[in-house]
Design a protein around this motif. Structure first.
Motif, PDB file in Angstrom:
ATOM      1  N   ILE A  90       4.303   4.142 -36.420  1.00 25.66           N
ATOM      2  CA  ILE A  90       3.310   3.105 -36.135  1.00 25.66           C
ATOM      3  C   ILE A  90       3.612   2.338 -34.847  1.00 25.66           C
ATOM      4  O   ILE A  90       2.793   1.542 -34.390  1.00 25.66           O
ATOM      5  N   ALA A  91       4.778   2.598 -34.263  1.00 23.65           N
ATOM      6  CA  ALA A  91       5.134   1.968 -32.993  1.00 23.65           C
ATOM      7  C   ALA A  91       5.880   2.968 -32.124  1.00 23.65           C
ATOM      8  O   ALA A  91       7.061   2.790 -31.803  1.00 23.65           O
ATOM      9  N   PRO A  92       5.214   4.063 -31.731  1.00 22.20           N
ATOM     10  CA  PRO A  92       5.893   5.133 -30.999  1.00 22.20           C
ATOM     11  C   PRO A  92       6.354   4.704 -29.607  1.00 22.20           C
ATOM     12  O   PRO A  92       5.718   3.869 -28.952  1.00 22.20           O
ATOM     13  N   ILE A  93       7.452   5.294 -29.190  1.00 18.13           N
ATOM     14  CA  ILE A  93       8.035   5.055 -27.866  1.00 18.13           C
ATOM     15  C   ILE A  93       8.007   6.376 -27.120  1.00 18.13           C
ATOM     16  O   ILE A  93       8.739   7.308 -27.463  1.00 18.13           O
ATOM     17  N   GLY A  94       7.145   6.484 -26.133  1.00 21.36           N
ATOM     18  CA  GLY A  94       6.969   7.750 -25.436  1.00 21.36           C
ATOM     19  C   GLY A  94       7.578   7.782 -24.055  1.00 21.36           C
ATOM     20  O   GLY A  94       8.340   6.890 -23.661  1.00 21.36           O
TER      21      GLY A  94
END
Length: 543
Positions: free
Chosen positions: A216-220
């Protein structure tokens, strides 16, 4: 790869290694051009909004849903990308890939790039992501994308209940910080094209440690980063990543994804000026959209198709004659005219008509509307006992409309009177179908990952597919195509398609055409038939 489609779920699988030359990816689709009339670059800055259906996941390896892929297109850079003009593969997070035998591939990644949290992107970031997706007990949706890599079987034992004998793919070797050596089970000439799928994007340590939190809080590592976290069924907001070191320069400062429960609602919001882009205009609104938006409305060929899947292990559907009778009782032309305004095209093949090697009429009489012949075949096979349950998602109003039409036609043409609908959210329907818990036919959508017959065959009929169908001769022909090149590969795939059409576990219904519209607030809109719909980084805002 696909544009953003209103698809219940993608069950993409590459169950067998492939040796298809890149020459097979030529396309009959016209190039995707930016919408700025003078092709001016536009000015950076500003905010625009995109209509979206609720995704299932935002962790790349966990999803094959086209709703999710549109967001991931801004958040992550996988190793490769597909050119929107012709579908050819080109480097993105990778600088190059080399091989001497199409089995051992050396992938060189860009140096000096970071994730949105400042963590360095390295070859290990890619290896960790691929291993996590390939490890069977994790249950990530993209698992079978990694099936051709050596060591996959140890992570996914065939025997039911057996435990994996390894946690990582033996075919992955981190050579140094920017080099990954990949050993496949067999030659696979399209491996670089596969690298364009988001499941092959790198993941930071946080994703491996706490995947549910990351979801729900992806880091790409892409040109945009998440602003806050995913607010389910409401919105997803992205902002430009200032430290981005890749080749995709973000033009807009912000992108606001507004989540709608239906395309009809989203289209109304577009008309009202409350959203800037709708990549999937309802086909029934095509004439209205063309009149209202003019040059800001586009129709493009699509490799996406709808099918009616049949649970062949259910004794009621075990006889291919029953399945063929159902197919012949469906008036595809009438449904596409009435519900899709003639935009969608009746299917006559398993594969889309924009795909090299597509054969018009491959399905023959089985896909032609013939109620009398359908009833005769149905009766010869012994008919049908019990209620007929039809499964589909609630993400698009037209799904229920065409399921209603099919239900009425099966009642009228075959005499099946007890028909029940099983309508549910995509997030609920997908696992139900994947686990084989459905008790009747289901809507199956296929969105291409790359323009090849092989992508349809492996994607629809992979081992353990939703229909439960398998055939050794089919598998042998697909394997033959995988090991061949050029025309020989296409010929083998076409013979495999003939077997699938003979047994008909999936009934081809119609080809999509992609319709999009956008407001006059934005320019340089590029939406293609290969990647995940809208190229988020290219859009410019007229301020």
């Amino acid at each position: 790869m696909s544009t953003v489609h209103m698809n219940t779920a993608r069950s993409t699988v590459l169950a067998a290694p492939v040796a298809l030359t890149l020459a097979l990816v030529a396309t009959a689709c016209g190039p995707a051009e930016p919408t700025k009339p003078n092709n001016a670059p536009g000015k950076p800055g500003g905010t625009y909004s995109v209509a979206l259906t609720e995704p299932d996941h935002l962790l790349p390896g966990r999803t094959t849903s086209s709703y999710s892929l549109q967001v991931l297109q801004g958040l992550f850079d996988p190793p490769a990308s597909l050119d929107p003009k012709d579908g050819t593969v080109k480097p993105l997070a990778a600088l190059s890939w080399t091989t001497e035998d199409n089995v051992v591939w050396t992938v060189k990644f860009r140096s000096g790039t970071t994730f949105h949290n400042g963590e360095k992107v390295t070859a290990t970031s890619f290896a960790d992501a691929w291993n996590a997706a390939a490890y069977g007990p994790n249950g990530w949706d993209s698992n079978y994308y990694f099936a051709q890599i050596k060591g996959y079987d140890a992570l996914n034992p065939a025997k039911e209940g057996a435990d994996p004998t390894a946690r990582t793919l033996s075919g992955l070797e981190v050579v140094d910080e920017t080099t990954l050596r990949v050993t496949l089970k067999a030659p696979f000439g399209q491996f670089p094209m596969l690298l364009s799928f988001p499941a092959f994007a790198p993941l930071p340590k946080a994703a491996i440690a706490k995947p549910d939190v990351f979801d729900i809080a992806p880091i790409g590592n892409g040109p945009y980063r998440l602003d806050g976290q995913w607010e389910r069924n409401q919105k997803i907001e992205l902002k430009k990543f200032a430290a981005y070191g890749g080749p995709r320069k973000a033009m807009a400062d912000r992108i606001d994804f507004k989540i709608y429960t239906s395309r009809e609602t989203a289209f109304t919001e577009l008309q009202a000026g409350n959203v800037d882009v709708l990549t999937t205009v309802p086909a029934a609104n095509s004439m209205q959209a063309k009149r209202l938006f003019g040059e800001r409305f586009s129709i493009r060929p699509s490799g996406t198709m709808d099918y009616l899947g049949l649970p062949v292990k259910d004794p009621r559907f075990a006889d291919p004659r029953i399945r063929k009778a159902i197919s012949m009782a469906i008036d595809r032309k009438g449904i596409t005219q009435a519900i899709y305004n003639g935009v969608y095209k009746p299917a006559t093949s398993v594969v889309g008509d924009m795909i090299p090697g597509h054969r018009p009429g491959a399905c023959g009489k089985t896909c032609a509307y013939d109620p009398a012949a359908a009833k005769k075949l149905f009766d010869e096979a012994g008919g049908f006992d019990g209620p007929l349950e039809l499964y589909f998602s609630n993400s698009d109003a037209t799904y229920e409309q065409w399921m209603t039409s099919i239900a009425n036609q099966l009642k009228d043409n075959l005499g099946i009177q007890d028909v029940k609908f099983r309508k549910m959210a995509p997030a609920d329907l997908s696992p139900l179908l994947n686990e084989g818990r459905n008790k009747g036919p289901f809507r199956q959508n296929w969105v291409i990952d790359y323009p090849s017959i092989q992508n349809y065959l492996d994607g629809l009929y992979y081992p353990g597919n939703r229909s439960g169908w398998s055939d050794k001769e089919f598998d042998s022909l697909v394997a033959k195509g995988n090991a061949a090149k050029g025309g020989e590969a296409i010929a083998a795939y076409q013979k495999a398609e003939d077997i699938a059409l003979r047994d008909l576990p999936y009934i081809p219904l119609w080809n999509w055409q992609d319709q999009s519209a956008w407001s006059d607030r934005i320019d340089n809109v590029v939406i293609d038939s290969y990647a995940a719909g809208l190229h988020l980084d290219r859009v410019t805002v007229n301020r």
